[in-house]
Design an enzyme around this catalytic site. Structure first.
Site, PDB file in Angstrom:
ATOM      1  CD  GLU A   1      -5.932  20.102  13.910  1.00 37.95           C
ATOM      2  OE1 GLU A   1      -5.859  19.021  13.303  1.00 37.95           O
ATOM      3  OE2 GLU A   1      -5.017  20.950  13.902  1.00 37.95           O
TER       4      GLU A   1
ATOM      5  CG  ASP B   1      -5.498  23.714  15.518  1.00 40.89           C
ATOM      6  OD1 ASP B   1      -5.510  22.561  15.990  1.00 40.89           O
ATOM      7  OD2 ASP B   1      -5.474  23.952  14.301  1.00 40.89           O
TER       8      ASP B   1
ATOM      9  CD  GLU C   1      -1.613  25.417  15.416  1.00 38.70           C
ATOM     10  OE1 GLU C   1      -1.330  24.337  14.881  1.00 38.70           O
ATOM     11  OE2 GLU C   1      -1.928  26.442  14.770  1.00 38.70           O
TER      12      GLU C   1
ATOM     13  CG  ASN D   1      -2.693  30.144  14.552  1.00 38.10           C
ATOM     14  OD1 ASN D   1      -3.239  31.076  13.978  1.00 38.10           O
ATOM     15  ND2 ASN D   1      -2.738  28.902  14.090  1.00 38.10           N
ATOM     16  CB  THR D   2      -7.423  30.696  18.147  1.00 33.62           C
ATOM     17  OG1 THR D   2      -7.866  31.867  17.448  1.00 33.62           O
ATOM     18  CG2 THR D   2      -6.835  31.103  19.494  1.00 33.62           C
ATOM     19  CG  ASN D   3      -7.180  27.471  12.079  1.00 38.77           C
ATOM     20  OD1 ASN D   3      -8.200  28.022  11.674  1.00 38.77           O
ATOM     21  ND2 ASN D   3      -6.366  26.827  11.266  1.00 38.77           N
TER      22      ASN D   3
ATOM     23  CE  LYS E   1      -6.275  27.381   2.654  1.00 39.39           C
ATOM     24  NZ  LYS E   1      -6.490  27.522   1.180  1.00 39.39           N
TER      25      LYS E   1
ATOM     26  CD  GLU F   1      -5.134  30.320   9.677  1.00 41.02           C
ATOM     27  OE1 GLU F   1      -5.977  31.013   9.042  1.00 41.02           O
ATOM     28  OE2 GLU F   1      -4.321  29.559   9.119  1.00 41.02           O
TER      29      GLU F   1
ATOM     30  CD1 TRP G   1       2.788  28.779   9.268  1.00 44.20           C
ATOM     31  CD2 TRP G   1       2.992  27.716  11.219  1.00 44.20           C
ATOM     32  NE1 TRP G   1       1.669  29.055  10.014  1.00 44.20           N
ATOM     33  CE2 TRP G   1       1.766  28.406  11.216  1.00 44.20           C
ATOM     34  CE3 TRP G   1       3.349  26.962  12.340  1.00 44.20           C
ATOM     35  CZ2 TRP G   1       0.900  28.366  12.295  1.00 44.20           C
ATOM     36  CZ3 TRP G   1       2.478  26.921  13.406  1.00 44.20           C
ATOM     37  CH2 TRP G   1       1.262  27.611  13.372  1.00 44.20           C
TER      38      TRP G   1
END
Length: 279
Positions: free
Chosen positions: A103, A105, A107, A120-122, A130, A132, A195
């Site tokens: 994935e 992300d 967000e 939030n980039t991940n 984990k 981020e 969250w």
């Protein structure tokens, strides 16, 4: 009577022109399936706008009919105005929900009025997330549309905001990296009260519902799973940040980063992830 007879063909012509403009940019139902309350309209320039609604009963989203293996993906978003605490708006790629999924992300974690929205980039690779990096946005993302871009290729994943590179996740030998699982493109709006805002301390104020996020200007220049890559894909397939882009990464990190997983020793008591010592 003569004036009316001249007016009717003119109106018909204008209607056909408007339909042609709308049809040329009707990307949502051509390329995506939808879920929840998704409304569409066209802006003054003829671009189709997809609006996701969030209320107490449900969120909303759209997901691509195609899956991709590498590409450049971009969209313009206008986020929730006012108090958006507890909401999460997303633009991301995912291979699915399995334990070994990949994935990528972007967000957007809503916040109380007057506070910055957090991006939030991940990256998840073979079920390992984990990773981020979180940034306070340096503009009001609800006042106008801004462009968010993910470039995914065999050597790195690049995150861009309004054309500015803010993060590069590099591939290292021997470490997990999204490279074999095709991914679909998703956009979602959902209740992340547990969250999103101050680690779940600030829930959604439902008196402001329905909450709306607008998307337009979607583009995907990408290799379709099981198919050929588009002509000119070397533009992003071999893309790595140049010196100026590394400069914007340092600028974003120095001025707007609020969380870096490679600085979170409490979260990783057995040692930071291996890529942290190689970057």
């Amino acid at each position: 009577m003569a004036r009316r007879s001249l007016l009717l063909p003119l109106l018909a012509s204008l209607a056909l022109m408007a339909a042609a403009v709308a049809s040329a940019d009707s990307w949502l139902y051509e390329k995506f399936n939808t879920d929840g309350t998704v409304r569409t309209d066209y802006d003054a320039s003829g671009q189709q706008v997809a609006m996701l609604n969030l209320d107490r009963s449900s969120g909303a989203g759209f997901n691509s009919k195609e899956k991709y293996l590498y590409g450049e993906f971009s969209i313009q978003m206008k986020l929730i105005a006012g108090d958006s605490a507890g909401t999460v708006s997303c633009f991301y790629l995912s291979s699915g929900d399995g334990d070994d999924h990949d994935e990528i992300d972007m967000e957007f974690m809503g916040n109380s009025s007057g506070q910055p929205v957090v991006l939030n980039t991940n990256v998840w690779a073979s079920g390992d997330g984990k990773k981020e990096h979180q940034f306070d946005l340096w503009f009001d993302p609800a006042a106008d549309y801004h462009t968010y871009t993910i470039i995914w290729n065999p050597t790195n994943i690049i995150f861009k905001v309004d054309g500015n590179v803010i993060r590069c996740f590099k591939r290292y030998d021997g470490l997990a990296y999204p490279s074999s699982r095709p991914m679909a493109l998703h956009a979602t709006l959902w209740d992340g009260s547990y969250w999103a805002t101050q680690k779940g301390k600030v829930p959604i104020d439902w008196s402001g519902a329905p909450f709306v996020v607008s998307y337009r200007g979607y583009s995907a220049d990408a290799c379709v799973s099981g198919g050929a890559c588009p002509a000119g894909s070397d533009r992003w397939m071999n893309k790595q940040p140049d010196s100026a882009e590394w400069g914007t990464i340092k600028w974003a990190e120095s001025n707007y980063m609020r969380y870096d997983y490679c600085q979170d020793g409490w979260r990783f008591p057995q040692g930071l992830p291996a890529e942290c010592s190689r970057s």
